[in-house]
Design an enzyme around this catalytic site. Structure first.
Site, PDB file in Angstrom:
ATOM      1  N   ARG A 110      69.183  32.644   1.489  1.00  0.00           N
ATOM      2  CA  ARG A 110      68.351  32.222   2.363  1.00  0.00           C
ATOM      3  C   ARG A 110      66.879  32.349   2.354  1.00  0.00           C
ATOM      4  O   ARG A 110      66.409  33.261   2.121  1.00  0.00           O
ATOM      5  CB  ARG A 110      68.825  32.756   3.677  1.00  0.00           C
ATOM      6  CG  ARG A 110      68.115  31.959   4.922  1.00  0.00           C
ATOM      7  CD  ARG A 110      68.748  32.328   6.221  1.00  0.00           C
ATOM      8  NE  ARG A 110      68.656  33.740   6.656  1.00  0.00           N
ATOM      9  CZ  ARG A 110      69.163  34.012   7.893  1.00  0.00           C
ATOM     10  NH1 ARG A 110      69.780  33.232   8.594  1.00  0.00           N
ATOM     11  NH2 ARG A 110      69.000  35.500   8.422  1.00  0.00           N
ATOM     12  N   SER A 111      66.168  31.134   2.454  1.00  0.00           N
ATOM     13  CA  SER A 111      64.754  31.274   2.393  1.00  0.00           C
ATOM     14  C   SER A 111      64.204  30.916   3.694  1.00  0.00           C
ATOM     15  O   SER A 111      63.428  31.859   4.256  1.00  0.00           O
ATOM     16  CB  SER A 111      64.064  30.095   1.320  1.00  0.00           C
ATOM     17  OG  SER A 111      64.628  30.325  -0.126  1.00  0.00           O
ATOM     18  N   GLY A 113      66.156  29.276   6.044  1.00  0.00           N
ATOM     19  CA  GLY A 113      67.367  29.169   6.907  1.00  0.00           C
ATOM     20  C   GLY A 113      67.494  27.868   7.826  1.00  0.00           C
ATOM     21  O   GLY A 113      68.318  27.723   8.688  1.00  0.00           O
ATOM     22  N   HIS A 114      66.912  26.721   7.134  1.00  0.00           N
ATOM     23  CA  HIS A 114      66.733  25.436   7.719  1.00  0.00           C
ATOM     24  C   HIS A 114      68.025  24.719   7.291  1.00  0.00           C
ATOM     25  O   HIS A 114      68.395  23.494   7.776  1.00  0.00           O
ATOM     26  CB  HIS A 114      65.545  24.564   7.539  1.00  0.00           C
ATOM     27  CG  HIS A 114      64.486  25.202   8.615  1.00  0.00           C
ATOM     28  ND1 HIS A 114      64.054  26.384   8.711  1.00  0.00           N
ATOM     29  CD2 HIS A 114      63.861  24.141   9.370  1.00  0.00           C
ATOM     30  CE1 HIS A 114      63.212  26.315   9.621  1.00  0.00           C
ATOM     31  NE2 HIS A 114      62.675  25.135  10.042  1.00  0.00           N
ATOM     32  N   SER A 120      73.347  28.637   4.232  1.00  0.00           N
ATOM     33  CA  SER A 120      72.533  29.535   3.862  1.00  0.00           C
ATOM     34  C   SER A 120      72.796  30.972   4.402  1.00  0.00           C
ATOM     35  O   SER A 120      72.050  32.050   4.004  1.00  0.00           O
ATOM     36  CB  SER A 120      70.919  29.377   3.722  1.00  0.00           C
ATOM     37  OG  SER A 120      70.718  29.037   5.307  1.00  0.00           O
ATOM     38  N   GLY A 182      62.120  27.692  -1.089  1.00  0.00           N
ATOM     39  CA  GLY A 182      63.236  27.727  -1.490  1.00  0.00           C
ATOM     40  C   GLY A 182      64.315  26.695  -1.739  1.00  0.00           C
ATOM     41  O   GLY A 182      64.577  25.762  -2.652  1.00  0.00           O
ATOM     42  N   HIS A 184      63.866  23.871   0.530  1.00  0.00           N
ATOM     43  CA  HIS A 184      63.243  22.618   0.745  1.00  0.00           C
ATOM     44  C   HIS A 184      62.946  21.959  -0.647  1.00  0.00           C
ATOM     45  O   HIS A 184      63.167  20.582  -0.892  1.00  0.00           O
ATOM     46  CB  HIS A 184      61.997  22.726   1.496  1.00  0.00           C
ATOM     47  CG  HIS A 184      61.088  21.405   1.807  1.00  0.00           C
ATOM     48  ND1 HIS A 184      61.678  20.630   2.421  1.00  0.00           N
ATOM     49  CD2 HIS A 184      60.058  21.027   1.366  1.00  0.00           C
ATOM     50  CE1 HIS A 184      60.972  19.430   2.552  1.00  0.00           C
ATOM     51  NE2 HIS A 184      60.026  19.843   2.008  1.00  0.00           N
ATOM     52  N   ILE A 241      66.577  30.775  -7.026  1.00  0.00           N
ATOM     53  CA  ILE A 241      65.097  30.704  -7.174  1.00  0.00           C
ATOM     54  C   ILE A 241      64.273  31.679  -6.661  1.00  0.00           C
ATOM     55  O   ILE A 241      64.218  32.267  -5.457  1.00  0.00           O
ATOM     56  CB  ILE A 241      64.501  29.306  -6.330  1.00  0.00           C
ATOM     57  CG1 ILE A 241      65.450  28.041  -6.639  1.00  0.00           C
ATOM     58  CG2 ILE A 241      63.026  28.936  -6.799  1.00  0.00           C
ATOM     59  CD1 ILE A 241      65.483  27.744  -8.164  1.00  0.00           C
ATOM     60  N   TYR A 475      69.453  16.788   4.030  1.00  0.00           N
ATOM     61  CA  TYR A 475      70.043  16.663   4.918  1.00  0.00           C
ATOM     62  C   TYR A 475      71.559  16.726   5.212  1.00  0.00           C
ATOM     63  O   TYR A 475      72.195  15.694   5.114  1.00  0.00           O
ATOM     64  CB  TYR A 475      69.644  15.223   5.710  1.00  0.00           C
ATOM     65  CG  TYR A 475      68.183  14.735   5.751  1.00  0.00           C
ATOM     66  CD1 TYR A 475      67.311  15.757   6.305  1.00  0.00           C
ATOM     67  CD2 TYR A 475      67.410  13.365   6.033  1.00  0.00           C
ATOM     68  CE1 TYR A 475      65.837  15.336   6.265  1.00  0.00           C
ATOM     69  CE2 TYR A 475      66.345  12.999   6.040  1.00  0.00           C
ATOM     70  CZ  TYR A 475      65.330  14.173   6.031  1.00  0.00           C
ATOM     71  OH  TYR A 475      64.164  13.845   6.437  1.00  0.00           O
TER      72      TYR A 475
END
Ligand SMILES: Cc1cc2nc3c(=O)[nH]c(=O)nc-3n(C[C@H](O)[C@H](O)[C@H](O)COP(=O)(O)OP(=O)(O)OC[C@H]3O[C@@H](n4cnc5c(N)ncnc54)[C@H](O)[C@@H]3O)c2cc1C
Ligand SMILES: *[C@@H]1O[C@H](CO)[C@@H](O)[C@H](O)[C@H]1NC(C)=O
Ligand SMILES: *[C@@H]1O[C@H](CO)[C@@H](O)[C@H](O)[C@H]1NC(C)=O
Ligand SMILES: *[C@@H]1O[C@H](CO)[C@@H](O)[C@H](O)[C@H]1NC(C)=O
Ligand SMILES: *[C@@H]1O[C@H](CO)[C@@H](O)[C@H](O)[C@H]1NC(C)=O
Ligand SMILES: *[C@@H]1O[C@H](CO)[C@@H](O)[C@H](O)[C@H]1NC(C)=O
Length: 535
Positions: A110-111, A113-114, A120, A182, A184, A241, A475
């Site tokens: 998780r970078s 969390g979106h 994630s 990360g 995105h 990453i 998305y």
């Protein structure tokens, strides 16, 4: 029934001893896991403990939930990780990979969390989360037009740190400041500069990456195939990453923002029809996107409102004649426009205008809600008659939940980059993409709202891209299809994989086979390793 009191006692004590041995086994596995982390990282066991959160820790829930913004994924029945690891150095990530393999945990990285489907931080098999929020260093090198940004930095932080050093440098990425770079950039990254400079993932020069063996690699040591795959292939399939080297892009000292609202009564249908046919041909300094939704009309009823929202890379004086030439029907006037610095425009389009620039640094979410999003690409303008029917659909059952359609025009630089340059394949030939956003505030409406989002998607079938019906991997939408298990084949996964990646899905699958043949980095929509066995 032959159940005597004694036999009941025996049963209870048997059960209790099974329970306690199970929990001893669990706690010793968890002890061993932590020992493994300490052995495999360049760190002592005391300090390893300070980055590992287990469910018994009082901070576990707040660490787990702080970057989750979709209520669909915060519930007692949502599966929870065995551990959350919050690395502060590369060797912690390396150890987490090695030890998760050894103890048979899946990894969720998780970078920001979106993730639209919570991938994630959710897994239905025992798992750990590697949460990179401590990896948020950003080093801007203005002389070089580059920056190194760690994966857990947010898009807003990147914009802010660039602007701290220069008002004429920027980066081409998305609109929502708390997104992690990360995820995105790993999935593409569309935003207001894409018609001029392409996606965030089109502007990556190098990367640090940790593979399935726990090896730290850069562009040179990972090789061009893997470097290709991580720039838009959807992140999680290949490894972790650690950082990106990004290409900064020039922005003018003054940009212009406008938000022009038009309802059906004000001719929104014809304006949108015109927009569809022309926004992809506008000058590449001009990106006008639209936000379409049902609103309360003048005489108590509902109507459709379309907001034409733009960031133009220049002044009002330059914009007005351009709009007069390209889109006179909108009737844009000077009073609709605001001039500002590029960095202020990032705050403005994020809905944060009036707040100090430091709001860009804020990682916690503005508002939590229930969400379901889907996406499409449009290659041929939807006719005014067809639009009228779509508006009717949008005006139905608005009490359940009211979809918002966000459309972003392509063309410009997006159409000049080849479909295979990076995994993101949606280039020339696309007029725009649509994101269908469905929000509801009450958990009891979830089933009906998800159903509505599927009906809208079905309704749109004739008007959008076909064979494949394309979708944007950032998305993420599990309705498109899922990996059942680790053995789901390339062919089975193509159902959703081709929608996100078209022909690039094959190459992604080849790269996956090369770098992670055992499919350790698996999730419900990870790239399967290519195999010649078809089923
Ligand atoms: C409010 C909102 C607005 C948005 N606006 C835009 C927009 O303007 N433009 C746009 O293009 N997209 C937009 N998105 C979508 C966004 O780009 C994706 O959700 C993106 O994946 C978020 O990245 P993240 O790091 O925050 O997510 P995460 O949930 O942390 O990760 C997303 C996926 O990437 C994987 N991943 C994360 N970090 C790493 C890493 N370091 N190494 C390997 N894999 C990793 C995760 O495991 C997961 O599968 C928006 C999303 C939201 C919720
Ligand atoms: C929770 O975990 C963190 C990180 O390991 C540690 O610093 C903290 O002391 C723990 N707190 C409790 C109450 O166990
Ligand atoms: C859907 O998109 C909207 C607008 O970009 C965003 O605010 C929302 O968080 C997204 N939904 C999910 C599930 O993340
Ligand atoms: C940017 O916004 C700040 C307030 O956040 C304001 O003080 C400043 O004047 C603005 N600058 C420009 C050039 O838009
Ligand atoms: C971040 O944003 C949230 C929600 O708007 C707000 O409550 C919080 O105070 C902000 N944090 C900081 C440090 O500004
Ligand atoms: C996947 O395939 C392997 C080898 O064919 C097999 O051992 C394993 O049980 C399968 N796993 C699942 C979840 O079906």
């Amino acid at each position: 029934m032959g159940f005597t009191f004694t036999s009941l006692l025996i049963h209870i004590s048997l059960f209790a001893s099974i329970l306690s041995s199970a929990s001893t086994a669990a706690s010793s596995t968890s002890e061993n896991f932590i020992k493994c982390l300490s052995k495999n990282s360049a760190d002592t066991s005391t300090s390893i403990r300070s980055i590992v959160y287990s469910p018994t820790n009082s901070s576990y829930t707040s660490i787990l939930e702080f970057s989750i913004q979709n209520f669909r994924f915060i519930s007692p029945t949502t599966p929870k990780p065995q551990f959350i690891i919050t690395p502060t150095q590369e060797s912690h990530i390396q150890a987490a990979v090695i030890c998760s393999k050894k103890y048979d945990y899946l990894i969720r990285v998780r970078s920001g969390g979106h993730d639209y489907e919570g991938l994630s931080y959710i897994s239905y098999k025992p798992f750990i989360i590697i949460d990179l929020f401590n990896f948020q260093e950003i080093n801007v090198n203005i002389k070089d037009n580059t920056a190194w940004v760690q994966a857990g930095a947010t898009v807003g932080q990147v914009y802010y740190r660039i602007a701290e050093q220069s008002s004429t440098h920027g980066f081409s990425a998305g609109v929502c400041p708390p997104m992690g770079v990360g995820g995105h950039i790993g999935g593409g990254g569309i935003g207001f500069l894409m018609r001029k400079y392409g996606l965030a993932a089109d502007n990556i020069l190098d990367a640090y990456f940790i593979d399935v063996h726990g090896k730290l690699l850069n562009r040179k040591s990972m090789g061009e195939d893997l470097f290709w795959a991580i720039r838009g292939g959807g992140g999680a399939s290949f490894g972790v990453i650690v950082a990106w080297k990004i290409q900064l892009v020039p922005v003018p000292p003054i940009v212009t923002v406008f938000n022009v609202e038009r309802t059906l009564e004000q001719g929104a249908t014809n304006l949108f029809y015109k927009w569809q046919n022309s926004a992809h041909k506008f000058h590449e300094d001009l990106l006008v996107r639209t936000i379409i939704q049902a609103v309360n009309g003048e005489n108590g009823g509902k109507t459709i409102q379309i907001v034409f929202q733009s960031v133009y890379q220049g002044t009002i004086k330059e914009l007005l004649p351009l709009m007069q030439k390209s889109f006179p029907e909108l009737g844009l006037e000077s009073k609709d426009c605001a001039q500002m610095s590029w960095i202020n425009s990032t705050l403005n389009v994020a809905g944060l205008s009036g707040q100090p620039l430091e709001a860009l640094l804020n990682r916690s979410q503005q508002s939590k809600n229930y969400f379901k999003n889907k996406s499409d690409f449009v290659k041929k303008a939807i006719t005014p008659t067809e639009l009228e029917s779509l508006w009717k659909f949008l005006l139905e059952e608005t009490e359940i939940s009211s979809p918002v359609l966000i459309t972003e025009p392509f063309g410009g630089k997006m159409a000049k980059i080849s479909e295979s340059a990076i995994p993101f394949p949606h280039r020339a030939g696309n007029l725009y993409n649509i994101q269908y956003v469905l929000t509801w505030g009450d958990g009891s409406a979830t089933t009906r709202s998800l159903d509505k989002s599927r009906r809208l998607y079905y309704y749109m079938t004739p008007y959008v891209s076909k064979s494949p019906r394309a979708a944007y991997v950032n998305y993420k939408d599990l309705d498109l299809g899922m990996n059942k298990d680790m053995n789901t084949s390339f062919m089975e996964a193509s159902v959703w994989g081709e929608k996100y990646f078209k022909a690039n899905f094959v190459r992604l699958s080849f790269v996956k086979k090369k770098v992670d043949p055992g499919n350790f980095f698996w999730n419900e929509q990870s790239i399967p390793p290519f195999q010649t066995k078809w089923i």
